[in-house]
Scaffold this active site. Structure first.
Site, mmCIF file in Angstrom:
data_model
loop_
_atom_site.group_PDB
_atom_site.id
_atom_site.type_symbol
_atom_site.label_atom_id
_atom_site.label_comp_id
_atom_site.label_asym_id
_atom_site.label_seq_id
_atom_site.Cartn_x
_atom_site.Cartn_y
_atom_site.Cartn_z
ATOM 1 N N GLY A 81 0.813 -1.221 0.000
ATOM 2 C CA GLY A 81 0.000 0.000 0.000
ATOM 3 C C GLY A 81 0.841 1.264 0.000
ATOM 4 O O GLY A 81 1.952 1.280 0.533
ATOM 5 N N ARG A 145 1.014 -5.748 -4.979
ATOM 6 C CA ARG A 145 0.961 -6.624 -3.806
ATOM 7 C C ARG A 145 1.362 -8.067 -4.122
ATOM 8 O O ARG A 145 1.146 -8.960 -3.302
ATOM 9 C CB ARG A 145 -0.442 -6.599 -3.199
ATOM 10 C CG ARG A 145 -0.788 -5.291 -2.485
ATOM 11 C CD ARG A 145 -1.967 -5.479 -1.548
ATOM 12 N NE ARG A 145 -2.362 -4.240 -0.892
ATOM 13 C CZ ARG A 145 -1.801 -3.771 0.223
ATOM 14 N NH1 ARG A 145 -0.810 -4.419 0.791
ATOM 15 N NH2 ARG A 145 -2.236 -2.636 0.754
ATOM 16 N N ASP A 176 5.552 -7.936 5.469
ATOM 17 C CA ASP A 176 5.591 -9.067 4.527
ATOM 18 C C ASP A 176 6.644 -8.859 3.455
ATOM 19 O O ASP A 176 7.416 -9.765 3.130
ATOM 20 C CB ASP A 176 4.229 -9.231 3.830
ATOM 21 C CG ASP A 176 3.246 -9.973 4.707
ATOM 22 O OD1 ASP A 176 3.692 -10.565 5.716
ATOM 23 O OD2 ASP A 176 2.043 -9.940 4.397
ATOM 24 N N LYS A 202 8.246 0.502 5.472
ATOM 25 C CA LYS A 202 7.125 1.335 5.038
ATOM 26 C C LYS A 202 5.805 0.788 5.532
ATOM 27 O O LYS A 202 5.656 -0.430 5.612
ATOM 28 C CB LYS A 202 7.121 1.340 3.499
ATOM 29 C CG LYS A 202 5.908 1.945 2.858
ATOM 30 C CD LYS A 202 5.196 1.006 1.889
ATOM 31 C CE LYS A 202 4.449 -0.114 2.549
ATOM 32 N NZ LYS A 202 3.513 -0.838 1.694
ATOM 33 N N THR A 203 4.875 1.575 5.906
ATOM 34 C CA THR A 203 3.441 1.300 6.029
ATOM 35 C C THR A 203 2.790 2.363 6.908
ATOM 36 O O THR A 203 3.296 2.681 7.994
ATOM 37 C CB THR A 203 3.062 -0.100 6.577
ATOM 38 O OG1 THR A 203 1.636 -0.161 6.673
ATOM 39 C CG2 THR A 203 3.650 -0.459 7.933
ATOM 40 N N ASP A 205 0.215 1.879 8.427
ATOM 41 C CA ASP A 205 -0.423 1.181 9.555
ATOM 42 C C ASP A 205 0.425 1.235 10.825
ATOM 43 O O ASP A 205 -0.082 0.981 11.914
ATOM 44 C CB ASP A 205 -0.686 -0.289 9.199
ATOM 45 C CG ASP A 205 -1.792 -0.439 8.160
ATOM 46 O OD1 ASP A 205 -2.294 0.593 7.689
ATOM 47 O OD2 ASP A 205 -2.136 -1.578 7.824
HETATM 48 P P1 FBP Z 1 0.531 -1.909 3.633
HETATM 49 O O1 FBP Z 1 0.502 -2.793 4.846
HETATM 50 O O2 FBP Z 1 0.908 -2.617 2.403
HETATM 51 O O3 FBP Z 1 1.377 -0.693 3.860
HETATM 52 O O4 FBP Z 1 -0.948 -1.361 3.388
HETATM 53 C C1 FBP Z 1 -1.747 -0.989 4.451
HETATM 54 C C2 FBP Z 1 -3.069 -0.416 4.003
HETATM 55 O O5 FBP Z 1 -2.972 0.956 3.746
HETATM 56 C C3 FBP Z 1 -4.126 -0.722 5.067
HETATM 57 O O6 FBP Z 1 -4.240 0.288 6.011
HETATM 58 C C4 FBP Z 1 -5.366 -0.960 4.259
HETATM 59 O O7 FBP Z 1 -6.208 -1.863 4.898
HETATM 60 C C5 FBP Z 1 -4.829 -1.548 2.996
HETATM 61 O O8 FBP Z 1 -3.542 -1.036 2.823
HETATM 62 C C6 FBP Z 1 -5.675 -1.255 1.778
HETATM 63 O O9 FBP Z 1 -5.125 -1.914 0.684
HETATM 64 P P2 FBP Z 1 -5.459 -1.646 -0.829
HETATM 65 O O10 FBP Z 1 -4.653 -0.482 -1.257
HETATM 66 O O11 FBP Z 1 -5.002 -2.886 -1.513
HETATM 67 O O12 FBP Z 1 -6.920 -1.363 -0.928
#
Ligand code: FBP
Length: 555
Positions: A81, A145, A176, A202-203, A205
């Site tokens: 993400g 992803r 991951d 990165k994230t 979250d």
């Molecule tokens: P990452 O763990 O890859 O950084 O992504 C987190 C996130 O932003 C979450 O908060 C959210 O649930 C998810 O990505 C949404 O994913 P997508 O962009 O595939 O809709």
């Protein structure tokens, strides 16, 4: 291209590096620390990573650069993400690479791990890079992803890397993606490819952190963006005094984003999934807790308030997790066709009633009909319920309304309850990085190249002491294997980076816990306002309350 005034101005912003990286490449030397061990399951992790396990922690210092001069061709990917600051990791990496040797080359592989598999890349030059400095988004090369985890995939990546003369690969991703970076590094070492692999944390979250990694990038900007808007909503609520706002914020598995936004804005309610799980709270208990706040406020402040709900909340409610597991079982294999062929919702409802245990059906019966139907409409490719699509902000406001109706009928509650709903997630993932994220990300990228130059592989770029001014930040690297343990994933034991959930004995949660009862009744809202990019450092460079509390800088 039409540029906004801020975009033009941000191009000129010079990100701050840690003091120890500011002296020019020729004056960065490396200091090796102790050998490392994985956080758990040492024997198993060591056996799985014989070439990259147990390496030393390293720190960069001012001193004579002793690395071996060598031309580097580096490939970089963005994985998972979006998170604000990703572009700056790449610009920092590029600047360090070019400052070391003009002949060095940086390739950006497009669309995340897929770019490495399909050998789809761009070559960066000054003009390309300059157009992305200090900007949000991952649009510079895109993201994806796809998981890089099989030997076959690694062999393709190694072949493509050799074809392009790569000496190193940088993976910018979450837990991951960095787990996969460690496995790729081990593969590259085991097969004597000479290709180094470095990760960057990165994230938005915030769940890739541990005793070495103080914060994942993007968390700062994303939470500031959500907090600004939540603060605005609080002020609107306090002006109109007629709505309860239920605000869901992103954070798929951990509640760090919700907690940080609560610390920034002091709402009446903030649910923390990890607490819900630890206390084995039921949906009714949660609804009742929120209803208590609504009722008390109706008697004092008025019929308005703000509740923050973390995206992943329902999976933390034990009875809900059991219900989901039973539904997945109920519709496994051919039974989905049987279910879909039923003529109407009433017939489907009877099918569900007959198929669930009495306990799970009681939970199901409690849910508003739109959530009941959502559970059966939205399925992932494996046929499982897509929990992330459940509108939990609407679910909880509906449960609270039911509870308040009961209290009204019993004559204990006399207020009015009108709810509005919001979901903040994508709004924050590509915001212009705050100064903190712009500086941190640039430093992570710059530092990643230092690790490459000094020949390290299987390391995560590490910049720490982040609650202090950038001058005092400490740059170095940590073997990714140090952060790993064995976990059960899809029926198999796998080596993975341990995900960081909200710690209920940690300072950020403790602070929240100490204040929330007052916030639930009073109107103690705080209004953080928009991210400031220019002005006094005390306004522009401050990082999150979470980090400040963790570092003991806030009491
Ligand atoms: P990452 O763990 O890859 O950084 O992504 C987190 C996130 O932003 C979450 O908060 C959210 O649930 C998810 O990505 C949404 O994913 P997508 O962009 O595939 O809709």
């Amino acid at each position: 291209m039409n540029l906004s005034p801020l975009q033009k101005a941000r191009y000129e912003y010079a990100p701050k590096l840690p003091g120890m990286l500011r002296n020019g490449i020729s004056e960065i030397c490396v200091k090796e620390g102790n050998e490392t061990q994985s956080v758990a399951d040492q024997d198993k992790i060591k056996a799985l990573f014989p070439n990259t396990y147990g390496k030393k922690e390293i720190t960069f210092e001012k001193g004579q650069n002793t690395s071996t001069a060598k031309k580097h061709v580096v490939g970089v990917i963005l994985s998972g993400g979006q998170a604000p600051g990703g572009h700056n990791v790449i610009t920092g990496l590029y600047d360090a690479l070019k400052a070391t040797n003009k002949e060095n080359v940086l390739y950006g592989f497009k669309g995340g791990p897929d770019g490495l598999l399909k050998n789809d890349y761009v070559t960066f030059d000054d003009a390309f890079i300059d157009a992305y400095r200090n900007t949000g988004g991952f649009d510079i090369i895109g993201s994806g992803r796809t998981k890089l985890e099989t030997k076959e995939q690694f062999a393709i990546v190694a072949e493509n890397a050799k074809k392009n003369g790569l000496t190193a690969i940088v993976i910018i991703g979450g837990d991951d993606s960095n787990t996969n970076a460690a496995t790729l590094a081990e593969y590259m070492a085991a097969n004597n490819t000479g290709i180094q692999v470095i990760g960057c944390p990165k994230t938005i979250d915030g769940d890739l952190k541990n005793e070495d990694i103080e914060a994942s990038f993007g968390f700062d900007t994303a939470t500031k963006t959500y907090s600004e808007v939540i603060g605005n909503i609080e002020r609107d609520a306090n002006s109109a005094k007629k709505y309860w706002h239920f605000v869901k914020v992103m954070g798929r598995s951990a509640s760090h984003v919700a907690l940080e936004c609560a610390l920034e804005t002091q709402p009446n309610i903030c649910l923390i999934g990890e607490e819900v799980k630890a206390k084995k709270m039921s949906l009714s208990q949660i609804a009742s807790q929120i209803a208590d706040s609504v009722e008390k406020r109706a008697e004092s402040a008025g019929n308005f308030g703000v509740a923050i709900i973390p995206e992943g909340i329902v999976e933390f409610v034990p009875e809900f997790s059991v219900l989901i597991a039973e539904i997945n079982e109920l519709l496994a294999g051919k039974k989905t066709e049987e279910f879909n062929a039923l003529p109407n919702w009433a017939a489907k409802y009877e099918f569900i009633k007959a198929g669930l245990t009495a306990e799970s059906f009681a939970v199901f019966a409690l849910l508003p009909e739109f959530v009941q139907q959502q559970l059966f409409l939205e399925r992932d490719p494996h046929g499982n319920v897509q929990v992330s699509l459940i509108e939990s902000e609407k679910l909880f406001s509906a449960l609270v309304k039911d509870e308040l109706d009961k209290r009204k009928a019993a004559g204990t509650y006399k207020g009015k309850f009108a709810a509005l709903h919001h979901f903040f997630g994508y709004e924050g993932r590509c915001a212009f990085p705050s100064n903190f994220d712009a500086d941190y990300c640039y430093s992570l990228g710059y530092n990643a190249f230092m690790l490459i130059q000094y020949g390290y592989t299987g390391y995560l770029s590490k910049v720490s002491n982040l609650a202090k001014p950038a001058e005092e930040w400490v740059a170095g690297g940590m073997p990714i294997t140090k952060m790993m343990n064995m976990e059960r994933r899809n029926g198999e034991d796998k080596p993975v980076i341990r995900k960081a959930l909200v710690e209920l004995d940690g300072a950020p949660f403790k602070y929240f816990e100490a204040h929330r009862d007052a916030w639930a009744v009073e109107t103690a809202f705080t209004y953080p306002g928009a991210i400031q990019y220019y002005g006094p450092s005390s306004v522009c460079d401050i990082t999150t309350k979470t980090l400040a509390l963790e570092k003991g800088l806030l009491k």
